[in-house]
Design a protein around this motif. Structure first.
Motif, PDB file in Angstrom:
ATOM      1  N   GLN A  92       9.674  37.286 -11.817  1.00  0.00           N
ATOM      2  CA  GLN A  92      10.331  38.379 -11.851  1.00  0.00           C
ATOM      3  C   GLN A  92      10.369  39.076 -13.121  1.00  0.00           C
ATOM      4  O   GLN A  92      10.281  40.258 -13.107  1.00  0.00           O
ATOM      5  N   ALA A  93      10.212  38.509 -14.341  1.00  0.00           N
ATOM      6  CA  ALA A  93      10.167  38.984 -15.565  1.00  0.00           C
ATOM      7  C   ALA A  93       8.813  39.911 -15.586  1.00  0.00           C
ATOM      8  O   ALA A  93       8.678  41.065 -16.188  1.00  0.00           O
ATOM      9  N   PHE A  94       7.809  39.234 -15.153  1.00  0.00           N
ATOM     10  CA  PHE A  94       6.488  40.163 -14.942  1.00  0.00           C
ATOM     11  C   PHE A  94       6.563  41.466 -14.239  1.00  0.00           C
ATOM     12  O   PHE A  94       6.161  42.625 -14.830  1.00  0.00           O
ATOM     13  N   LEU A  95       7.261  41.278 -13.091  1.00  0.00           N
ATOM     14  CA  LEU A  95       7.274  42.530 -12.155  1.00  0.00           C
ATOM     15  C   LEU A  95       8.439  43.573 -12.905  1.00  0.00           C
ATOM     16  O   LEU A  95       8.293  44.609 -12.791  1.00  0.00           O
ATOM     17  N   ASP A  96       9.388  42.950 -13.601  1.00  0.00           N
ATOM     18  CA  ASP A  96      10.446  43.797 -14.035  1.00  0.00           C
ATOM     19  C   ASP A  96       9.793  44.609 -15.236  1.00  0.00           C
ATOM     20  O   ASP A  96      10.007  45.756 -15.475  1.00  0.00           O
TER      21      ASP A  96
END
Length: 642
Positions: free
Chosen positions: A47-51
């Motif tokens: 999620q953090a990567f895509l955020d």
């Protein structure tokens, strides 16, 4: 497939434009905080990567991978490959292995801005390191079928434009060869001479040509004008040997002639910023792109989406190493969806006759033809000197052609009949203002029919002053004048004041004062008189009605008015048309401007019964024609060409 855990959690959605034009919208599970379950940690890392990617922070996203430099290049390349696109990423199942590796399934849905969405299943591979879980840097981050040295290539396609057809269903626009007359600055030896030569042949100003060439970047083709092949051949000898002039050919979707139904049909060309701005979807997304060939005016613009259809696309594999065997391999294709035709009631035989007729007049001239009883526009014609929009939406005083409506009011009121003896003096005075007939002709006392046929202003003013103030407006409204027609291409329906008094009322009665009309609306009035059943105008066959059908003045009134209009042709101001079959009409001369003596527009409105193309109603306007005789001559040419 979406995991049971993901389905059970609440989500939020975020859309942000990223660096380079790509963006990501995430359906984000709400995490309660740190968890001993590695599945939650893996999900949080993905999620953090895509955020970060969605927020436009490519560097931060890359730092969450095993190779920041390679990932930065990959994400920036993807933004270039899918310009202006945005991504919705929906996380799915998480699998964690015992060897410190994990996989997060996700569904990618790309909004390609000016093409349909592109969706596919994907997966992020993650590894656990000293700083936690990291996304494995590899091309499959973007698409599962990408390998090293590969990236995406998007090709967008528009379908062939659906046709606008005539009343028989035959297409009116076809691909037509054109010649693009222009300048290659590198070949120019004498710019002033070149500009002068091109200007003399094309009509484009030499100053404009010079300015365009001087402002153009080195090596860029500078367009001057695009001509159909026959039109270019007519000037070939003047321009072909001019140093610096070049003539690349191409094709365009064109009507049969440059002026054919132009006000109604419009034209197709490279999309302008204004057209792109208005062609957006329900949620505001851009439907088309710069460089698309779209409708720029008329029905081509008003029915843009119906005619253009929906773009398609192909996403394929591109490679920096052309030796790779699968370079060009297609990953996905969505075929463009063709538009659907728009049928007009235009009849080429009638339109061509109208075009030939207005071409006989050097002044700006318009001719609109309507089918009595249906309101169908059979021809909308303007000559080279005219602004074609004025045929439908022009606002002009109608002059004595208004007397058809003034006579309707007088006959409806029972104030007189066609045989009633009425005075026709050379002049008459209303509230101190003198009104006169042309050259102050004086008929003495004559039947009302003769006063109408000879267009006696003084008779109509004297009689109309005895009517209620709203009588003229009511009579005009019975033919549809003043109606707010709901049409794809606007028609000015005319204005007749309801409260005019005194000298204004007197002027209104003879089509001056505050009365305004368009050629199209005056043709509709003539059609209503001819058929006895006035109709709303029809520009597109099968479309919703433009409005309620006008009520009409009643059969008794029309039975009296029609012989009066016939007498105009047999013995009155339009006797030049007496040998054109069963023609009825009314001439009009309408003063305008501040010159002394004032300038005048020339009008003729009327109808022909039982002609070669059936019953036709029409209106002709010659702007600044000075008298109705110019409009009668155009009408004569039109009827003769049918």
């Amino acid at each position: 497939m979406r995991s049971r855990e993901l389905v059970s959690r609440s989500r939020t959605t975020r859309r942000v434009t990223a660096v380079g034009g790509a963006a990501v919208v995430l359906l984000v599970p709400v995490l309660a905080g740190c968890s001993s379950d590695p599945t939650d940690d893996v999900r949080a890392a993905a999620q953090a990567f895509l955020d970060d990617w969605s927020g436009g922070d490519t560097a931060a996203a890359a730092d969450r991978t095993t190779d920041p430099a390679a990932t930065t290049a990959l994400l920036e390349q993807t933004a270039t490959d899918l310009p202006e696109a945005s991504l919705t990423a929906e996380l799915g199942d998480v699998q964690v292995a015992e060897d410190g590796a994990a996989t997060v399934d996700w569904q990618a849905t790309w909004d390609l801005a000016t093409a349909p969405d592109w969706a596919y299943g994907a997966a992020l591979e993650l590894q656990e390191g000293e700083d936690g879980w990291q996304v494995v840097a590899e091309p499959t981050v973007v698409h599962p079928e990408l390998a090293e040295g590969q990236h995406l290539e998007l090709t967008r396609t528009l379908p062939d434009r659906a046709p606008i057809t005539d009343g028989t269903g035959a297409p009116l626009f076809t691909e037509t060869e054109v010649v693009n007359v222009g300048v290659d600055p590198a070949q120019v030896t004498d710019l002033p001479a070149l500009a002068a030569g091109l200007a003399a042949a094309t009509g484009v100003s030499a100053e404009q040509i010079t300015a365009d060439v001087q402002a153009a970047p080195a090596g860029q083709f500078v367009p001057v004008i695009t001509l159909r092949r026959p039109d270019f051949e007519a000037i070939r000898a003047q321009v072909f040997d001019l140093p610096g002039a070049v003539f690349p050919t191409g094709s365009r979707l064109l009507a049969p002639t440059a002026r054919f139904g132009q006000a109604l049909l419009g034209r197709v060309g490279e999309a302008t910023a204004e057209v792109l701005e208005e062609t957006v979807g329900e949620d505001g997304e851009q439907l088309y792109a710069a460089g698309d060939r779209l409708g720029l005016s008329g029905l081509q613009r008003a029915r843009q989406e119906q005619l253009t259809g929906t773009p398609g696309f192909t996403v394929s594999v591109a490679s920096t190493d052309e030796s790779l065997e699968d370079a060009g391999r297609v990953l996905d294709t969505v075929d463009p969806v063709p538009g659907t035709p728009v049928q007009t009631p235009l009849l080429p035989a009638v339109q061509n006759a109208a075009d030939a007729a207005v071409a006989t007049q050097p002044l700006a001239t318009h001719l609109v033809v309507v089918r009595p009883g249906t309101g169908e526009l059979l021809a909308v014609s303007s000559n080279e000197a005219a602004n074609p929009a004025n045929a439908l939406s022009g606002q002009f005083p109608p002059g004595s052609s208004m007397k058809t409506m003034t006579a309707t009011a007088l006959l409806s009121a029972g104030a007189l009949t066609p045989d009633t003896a009425v005075p026709c003096p050379g002049t008459t005075v209303v509230e101190g203002r003198e009104f006169e007939n042309e050259d102050q002709f004086d008929l003495g006392t004559v039947p009302f029919t003769e006063a109408f046929a000879q267009s006696c202003n003084t008779t109509f003013i004297q009689q109309a002053m005895q009517l209620p103030d709203d009588a003229l407006a009511a009579a005009a409204a019975s033919y549809g004048v003043g109606t707010d027609w709901q049409l794809p291409v606007g028609v000015f329906s005319g204005e007749v004041p309801t409260t005019s008094t005194g000298t204004t009322k007197a002027a209104d009665a003879i089509g001056q004062g505050q009365v305004l009309m368009s050629p199209a609306q005056l043709a509709l009035v003539a059609a209503g008189i001819a058929s006895g059943t006035p109709a709303a105008p029809v520009e597109v066959v099968g479309a919703d009605a433009a409005g309620a059908a006008p009520a009409g003045p009643g059969q008794a009134v029309l039975d009296q008015l029609r012989p009066m209009m016939r007498q105009v042709v047999l013995s009155g101001t339009a006797s030049e048309l007496a040998d054109r079959g069963e023609v009825y009409g009314k001439t009009g001369t309408a003063e305008f401007g501040t010159n002394t003596p004032p300038d005048s527009h020339g009008w003729f409105m009327g109808y022909q019964l039982g002609g070669p193309q059936g019953d036709l109603a029409f209106a002709v306007l010659v702007e600044a024609g000075q008298s109705s005789s110019a409009a009668v001559a155009v009408t004569d040419a039109f009827l003769g060409a049918l």
